[in-house]
Design an enzyme around this catalytic site. Sequence first.
Site, PDB file in Angstrom:
ATOM      1  N   SER A  79       0.975  -1.252  -0.114  1.00 27.47           N
ATOM      2  CA  SER A  79      -0.049   0.059   0.024  1.00 27.47           C
ATOM      3  C   SER A  79       0.697   1.283  -0.028  1.00 27.47           C
ATOM      4  CB  SER A  79      -0.901  -0.018   1.058  1.00 27.47           C
ATOM      5  OG  SER A  79      -0.074  -0.038   2.369  1.00 27.47           O
TER       6      SER A  79
ATOM      7  N   ASN B  79      -1.776  -1.859  13.058  1.00 24.17           N
ATOM      8  CA  ASN B  79      -3.446  -1.575  13.067  1.00 24.17           C
ATOM      9  C   ASN B  79      -3.732  -0.341  13.944  1.00 24.17           C
ATOM     10  OD1 ASN B  79      -3.283  -4.131  11.905  1.00 24.17           O
ATOM     11  ND2 ASN B  79      -4.365  -5.278  13.363  1.00 24.17           N
TER      12      ASN B  79
ATOM     13  N   THR C  90     -39.092  28.464  -9.097  1.00 24.08           N
ATOM     14  CA  THR C  90     -39.425  27.196  -8.517  1.00 24.08           C
ATOM     15  C   THR C  90     -39.850  26.209  -9.824  1.00 24.08           C
ATOM     16  OG1 THR C  90     -41.676  27.425  -8.507  1.00 24.08           O
ATOM     17  CG2 THR C  90     -40.575  27.935  -6.594  1.00 24.08           C
ATOM     18  N   HIS C  91     -39.273  24.869  -9.653  1.00 24.78           N
ATOM     19  CA  HIS C  91     -39.304  24.088 -10.967  1.00 24.78           C
ATOM     20  C   HIS C  91     -38.979  24.684 -11.931  1.00 24.78           C
ATOM     21  CE1 HIS C  91     -42.885  22.291  -8.668  1.00 24.78           C
ATOM     22  NE2 HIS C  91     -43.015  23.581  -8.216  1.00 24.78           N
TER      23      HIS C  91
ATOM     24  N   SER D  71     -14.163  25.946 -27.990  1.00 25.32           N
ATOM     25  CA  SER D  71     -14.545  24.480 -28.288  1.00 25.32           C
ATOM     26  C   SER D  71     -13.236  24.461 -29.193  1.00 25.32           C
ATOM     27  CB  SER D  71     -15.729  24.683 -29.097  1.00 25.32           C
ATOM     28  OG  SER D  71     -15.821  23.289 -30.050  1.00 25.32           O
TER      29      SER D  71
ATOM     30  N   LYS E 162     -17.694  29.185 -29.258  1.00 26.14           N
ATOM     31  CA  LYS E 162     -17.874  28.979 -27.933  1.00 26.14           C
ATOM     32  C   LYS E 162     -17.439  29.358 -26.760  1.00 26.14           C
ATOM     33  CE  LYS E 162     -20.810  26.019 -27.042  1.00 26.14           C
ATOM     34  NZ  LYS E 162     -20.772  24.625 -26.925  1.00 26.14           N
TER      35      LYS E 162
ATOM     36  N   ASN F   6     -17.370  28.092 -23.073  1.00 26.69           N
ATOM     37  CA  ASN F   6     -18.029  27.067 -22.219  1.00 26.69           C
ATOM     38  C   ASN F   6     -17.640  27.439 -20.599  1.00 26.69           C
ATOM     39  OD1 ASN F   6     -18.962  25.915 -24.517  1.00 26.69           O
ATOM     40  ND2 ASN F   6     -17.436  24.588 -24.663  1.00 26.69           N
TER      41      ASN F   6
ATOM     42  N   GLU G  56     -18.654  23.253 -14.814  1.00 23.90           N
ATOM     43  CA  GLU G  56     -18.882  21.903 -14.974  1.00 23.90           C
ATOM     44  C   GLU G  56     -18.165  20.823 -14.218  1.00 23.90           C
ATOM     45  OE1 GLU G  56     -19.563  21.628 -19.610  1.00 23.90           O
ATOM     46  OE2 GLU G  56     -19.661  23.645 -19.470  1.00 23.90           O
TER      47      GLU G  56
ATOM     48  N   TYR H  81      -9.384  -5.506  13.424  1.00 21.18           N
ATOM     49  CA  TYR H  81      -8.789  -5.049  11.956  1.00 21.18           C
ATOM     50  C   TYR H  81      -8.946  -6.176  10.945  1.00 21.18           C
ATOM     51  CZ  TYR H  81      -5.563  -3.563   8.505  1.00 21.18           C
ATOM     52  OH  TYR H  81      -5.085  -3.294   7.263  1.00 21.18           O
TER      53      TYR H  81
ATOM     54  N   GLN I  29      -7.590  -1.428   4.338  1.00 19.90           N
ATOM     55  CA  GLN I  29      -6.613  -0.594   3.480  1.00 19.90           C
ATOM     56  C   GLN I  29      -7.085   0.220   2.421  1.00 19.90           C
ATOM     57  OE1 GLN I  29      -2.515  -2.509   3.255  1.00 19.90           O
ATOM     58  NE2 GLN I  29      -2.987  -2.612   1.119  1.00 19.90           N
TER      59      GLN I  29
ATOM     60  N   LYS J 107      -7.723   4.536   2.753  1.00 20.66           N
ATOM     61  CA  LYS J 107      -7.102   5.763   2.529  1.00 20.66           C
ATOM     62  C   LYS J 107      -7.307   6.455   0.860  1.00 20.66           C
ATOM     63  CE  LYS J 107      -3.743   3.272   4.235  1.00 20.66           C
ATOM     64  NZ  LYS J 107      -4.518   2.398   5.098  1.00 20.66           N
TER      65      LYS J 107
HETATM   66  N1  ARG Z   1      -0.807  -1.255   4.923  1.00 26.94           N
HETATM   67  C1  ARG Z   1      -2.128  -1.486   5.974  1.00 26.94           C
HETATM   68  C2  ARG Z   1      -3.033  -0.566   6.012  1.00 26.94           C
HETATM   69  O1  ARG Z   1      -3.151   0.390   5.110  1.00 26.94           O
HETATM   70  C3  ARG Z   1      -1.496  -1.328   7.413  1.00 26.94           C
HETATM   71  C4  ARG Z   1      -1.931  -2.153   8.501  1.00 26.94           C
HETATM   72  C5  ARG Z   1      -1.599  -3.620   8.127  1.00 26.94           C
HETATM   73  N2  ARG Z   1      -1.771  -4.534   9.206  1.00 26.94           N
HETATM   74  C6  ARG Z   1      -1.765  -5.849   9.189  1.00 26.94           C
HETATM   75  N3  ARG Z   1      -1.889  -6.598  10.240  1.00 26.94           N
HETATM   76  N4  ARG Z   1      -1.528  -6.316   8.099  1.00 26.94           N
HETATM   77  O2  ARG Z   1      -4.193  -0.807   6.302  1.00 26.94           O
END
Ligand code: ARG
Length: 434
Positions: free
Chosen positions: A3, A87, A132-133, A254, A260, A262, A267, A294, A299, A302
């Site tokens: 990760s 964790n 409205t509408h 455009s 154009k 835009n 948008e 956990y 993972q 993020k």
């Molecule tokens: N890379 C993991 C995450 O983003 C970290 C935690 C991993 N923990 C484990 N017991 N493998 O969540």
Amino acid sequence: MDSLPVDRRLLVQDLRATAAHVDALHRAGLLDTTERQRLMQEIEALSAAPEAFPFEGDEDVHSAVERVLTERLGPLGAKVHAGRSRNDLVATDLRLWVKDAAAALAGKARAMASVLADRAEEHAGTIVPGYTHLQRAQPVTLGHHLLAHAFPLLRDAGRLDRASESADVSPLGAGALATSTLGLDPAATAAGLGMAGAFENSIDAVSDRDFALDLLAACTITAVHLSRLAEDAVLWCSQEFGFATPSDEHATGSSMMPHKRNPDVAELARGKAGRILGDLVRLVTVLKGLPLAYDRDLQEDKEAVFDAHDALAPALEAMASMIRGLTFHPERMAAAASDPALLTTDIAERLVRDGVPFREAHAAVAGVVKRLEDEGRTLGDVKPDEWADLDPRLGQWVEDLLDPERSVAARTTPGGPSAASIEAQLASVRAHLR
Ligand code: ARG
């Protein structure tokens, strides 16, 4: 498995959490003062130049930090992971990141509201049809309409602040899920991290991602508000409305059609709402039915959080800049609001003041409008002596009411479009922004 490409963004937070944990180990008598000092020096050096951090084929940011400390400090570096797990560490890192990111987004939402307030003040008295509408309904002012976009953004800023508070709890010391036998003090660690408090249940501490959902939900609602503002801007900039023109900076041509111009910025901002809602759905779906504590599924958290943030932050800035740069066309707005049909409610309400029950007044005015329509005329075409023939309860006084400025001024209810109400609304927005 890896990760790192995603979570390397948490390097600074991982170093902060590691420093707080070193203090925890020191407080528990597991590191002496010299050991603490050497570790802190190394962590500080790494924190001073995060862009130069020597990542190399690491699984994630947490293993990278532990590896580098161990490479540089030998057995001392190898002591750092006592009583903690990736964790509790990853939950801590992400909470630190969300706490700051949510607060920064709240600032951007307020900046956007501030631009709307400035433009609203400038156009406090500019008459525009209210819809409205998407049908012309009653005259309001552009200031009234712009402030109607400012208040939601202030609420968004509050929601983002609350998402920041929601993240402000330290999971460090929860370990893998069941704390440790080392006698660590999570409350002291939380204080060291500048967080409001520590976890109350270690299993919850490593499995809870509510703070990420709070941020994603706040981002989604903000993005939805931004999309509604963007949609108004797109409509205003259309030839059909012609209420506004984007500045050159915020419009594009455009590749094919030479004429154009835009409103792309609006948008793009409107489109981000779909993406950000997708991020919320993505994480809430990962969490559904996930067993405690956990699981590696987490993972995925993020990417959703970073993506929503990275979409919303520039969208807020770009829309603020676009609204600041819009040239409004009050004469086009006045023309659109000049249809006397927009004032039929004012006529009915005047009859109500004369004692006519509203339903009867409504029917009387509707009857007159229908009759004129059948004759190909409008209320504006009625001759002074004709009113009483159209309906005995009407008179020449109706003509005085066929004036949008007067209609707006007569709506003195707080929150409405009258000059005094707009002034009060502006004062309220500015007080929130202070
Ligand atoms: N890379 C993991 C995450 O983003 C970290 C935690 C991993 N923990 C484990 N017991 N493998 O969540």
